[in-house]
Design an enzyme around this catalytic site. Structure first.
Site, PDB file in Angstrom:
ATOM      1  N   TYR A 240      15.445  30.132   7.691  1.00 33.48           N
ATOM      2  CA  TYR A 240      14.330  30.917   8.206  1.00 33.48           C
ATOM      3  C   TYR A 240      14.269  30.894   9.728  1.00 33.48           C
ATOM      4  O   TYR A 240      14.405  29.852  10.366  1.00 33.48           O
ATOM      5  CB  TYR A 240      13.005  30.382   7.648  1.00 33.48           C
ATOM      6  CG  TYR A 240      12.853  30.550   6.164  1.00 33.48           C
ATOM      7  CD1 TYR A 240      12.904  31.808   5.580  1.00 33.48           C
ATOM      8  CD2 TYR A 240      12.653  29.443   5.348  1.00 33.48           C
ATOM      9  CE1 TYR A 240      12.744  31.952   4.206  1.00 33.48           C
ATOM     10  CE2 TYR A 240      12.494  29.579   3.972  1.00 33.48           C
ATOM     11  CZ  TYR A 240      12.550  30.834   3.414  1.00 33.48           C
ATOM     12  OH  TYR A 240      12.403  30.984   2.054  1.00 33.48           O
TER      13      TYR A 240
ATOM     14  N   LYS B 108       0.843  -1.203   0.000  1.00 38.07           N
ATOM     15  CA  LYS B 108       0.000   0.000   0.000  1.00 38.07           C
ATOM     16  C   LYS B 108       0.875   1.249   0.000  1.00 38.07           C
ATOM     17  O   LYS B 108       2.079   1.191   0.274  1.00 38.07           O
ATOM     18  CB  LYS B 108      -0.906   0.005   1.231  1.00 38.07           C
ATOM     19  CG  LYS B 108      -0.152   0.101   2.558  1.00 38.07           C
ATOM     20  CD  LYS B 108      -1.098   0.126   3.740  1.00 38.07           C
ATOM     21  CE  LYS B 108      -0.316   0.264   5.051  1.00 38.07           C
ATOM     22  NZ  LYS B 108      -1.207   0.411   6.212  1.00 38.07           N
TER      23      LYS B 108
END
Length: 417
Positions: A292, A53
């Site tokens: 940042y 999956k």
């Protein structure tokens, strides 16, 4: 040098020429096949469902499925019908189970794809039976009833199982369906000493009795996931946990589901190797802020190296101090820690000393490996840096990072793709 030989001999993929992969998730299918063989050694003649999956936990479902089957898996497990469609479109004809549905699931497609279907509720059963009534040619749909034995997610509660089982038996009599399996999902198998796993196994036995009393005869019972598969023998619970079949996901990919236990201790080999190349090297003074927010500031003159992978590539933005192993041409390889905030496309590592921007030292363009096998950092280190689990790290690597698979006994040649 080929991708295969570069990775296996040196721990990294070499930079050969412009236009080659700037970043890649190299998928070692030989390692995956080794892991399947290891898992088979634990379960004997039981059925092995290879769970592919979520694009095989980010590894590339088609190639992984082919290798898992070549190495001895009996069936494939997916969550959604459309995941199964991708595998069928690739020509994979093996037995396949899909078990998580919504009211918009295309059950007619599921029947055309010859899927076995998990059933967690009465509405699913009714829609599957309706699709079976119009199927051409008509043949019983193989079902696996899923019971909730304590996880609290999908799966029918035991209080509602009698009604579901009776209805399934009625559809069996009509020739529309055949209940092949009964299954559940364990909640705390990664903590082997907790009593809830034994309680779930006992609840599962009660569910089996309810199903049989309704006239159903499921031939395949399955509840073991990767941690249960690896701990059942130590707990002396092989029969209670392994039953007729196991569904293994994480173990296929060479990752450990057990805290404090490495893949090597479980006899597994990591399959994914995440790499790029250093794209910038520059000298900075003491007091230089990085990325940042300027949460990291250099405490001395040093050299910063730019790693062109970020959260758009699936590296968690919240990670702090994740490891990156650098292979400079003119120096010994070394593992550094990411510093500052991870940005959308890049992160920074502090090389710890000034003067390393000299091109002769080979840092610019050097292979930079976030995780892999051998001396490279393990996935678990990035999971710890991000406060999450190794499952999430590999699964979230984004489509922007090409998957490049190597090896695989199913290949007719040595083509790398």
């Amino acid at each position: 040098m080929s991708l295969t030989s570069g990775y296996r001999q040196q721990g990294f993929v070499p930079l050969d020429a412009p236009g080659d992969f700037e970043r890649l998730a190299l998928i070692d299918l030989d390692a995956l096949e080794y892991n399947v063989t290891r898992i088979r050694s634990l379960i004997g003649g039981r059925e092995l469902v290879a769970v592919v999956k979520a694009d095989a936990y980010g590894h590339g479902a088609v190639d992984v499925a082919r290798s898992a089957l070549a190495a001895g898996a009996d069936a494939l497990g997916v969550v959604h019908v459309r995941e199964a469609a991708t595998l069928r479109d690739a020509g994979i004809k093996a037995p396949m189970i899909a078990w998580l549905h919504t009211p918009r699931t295309d059950f007619e497609l599921a029947l055309r794809l010859n899927l076995q279907l998990g059933v967690s509720s009465l509405w699913e059963l009714e829609k599957i039976a309706a699709a079976a009534q119009t199927a051409t040619p008509s043949q019983p749909v193989l079902l696996h009833l899923k019971v909730d034995t304590g996880l609290g997610r999908n799966g029918v509660m035991l209080a509602d199982l009698e009604k579901l089982a009776a209805r399934a038996r009625a559809y069996e009599v009509q020739g529309l369906v055949k209940v092949r399996g009964l299954f559940t999902h364990l909640a705390v198998a990664d903590e082997p000493q907790r009593p809830e796993t034994a309680s779930q196994s006992a609840e599962f036995d009660r569910a089996l009795m309810i199903a049989e009393n309704a006239g159903l005869t499921p031939q395949v019972l399955h509840l073991a996931n990767t941690p249960a598969t690896f701990t059942a023998a130590d707990l002396q619970q092989e029969d209670a946990l392994l039953r007729d079949s196991v569904r293994v996901g994480l173990g296929l990919y060479g990752l450990s589901p057990l805290p404090g236990v490495s893949p090597q201790e479980l006899g597994l080999r990591p399959v994914m190797h995440l790499q790029t190349f250093i794209s910038s090297v520059k000298e900075v003074p003491a007091g230089q802020g990085v990325s940042y927010g300027l949460h990291y500031v250099t405490d001395q003159p040093t050299t910063l190296a730019l790693v062109p992978l970020g959260y758009a590539d699936g590296v968690p933005r919240v990670a702090t101090g994740g490891p990156v192993r650098i292979y400079p041409a003119g120096a010994e390889p070394r593992t550094y820690r990411e510093v500052g905030r991870i940005a959308m496309d890049q992160m920074v590592i502090d090389l710890g000393a000034p003067g390393l921007s000299d091109p002769a030292l080979g840092y610019l363009g050097a292979p930079a490996v976030l995780f892999g096998a051998g001396q490279n950092p393990p996935v678990t280190d990035w999971a710890q840096a991000a406060g999450t689990i190794n499952y999430e790290i590999v699964t979230r690597i984004s489509p922007r990072v090409p998957r490049v698979s190597v090896g695989g006994s199913w290949r007719n040649d040595t083509t790398e793709r």
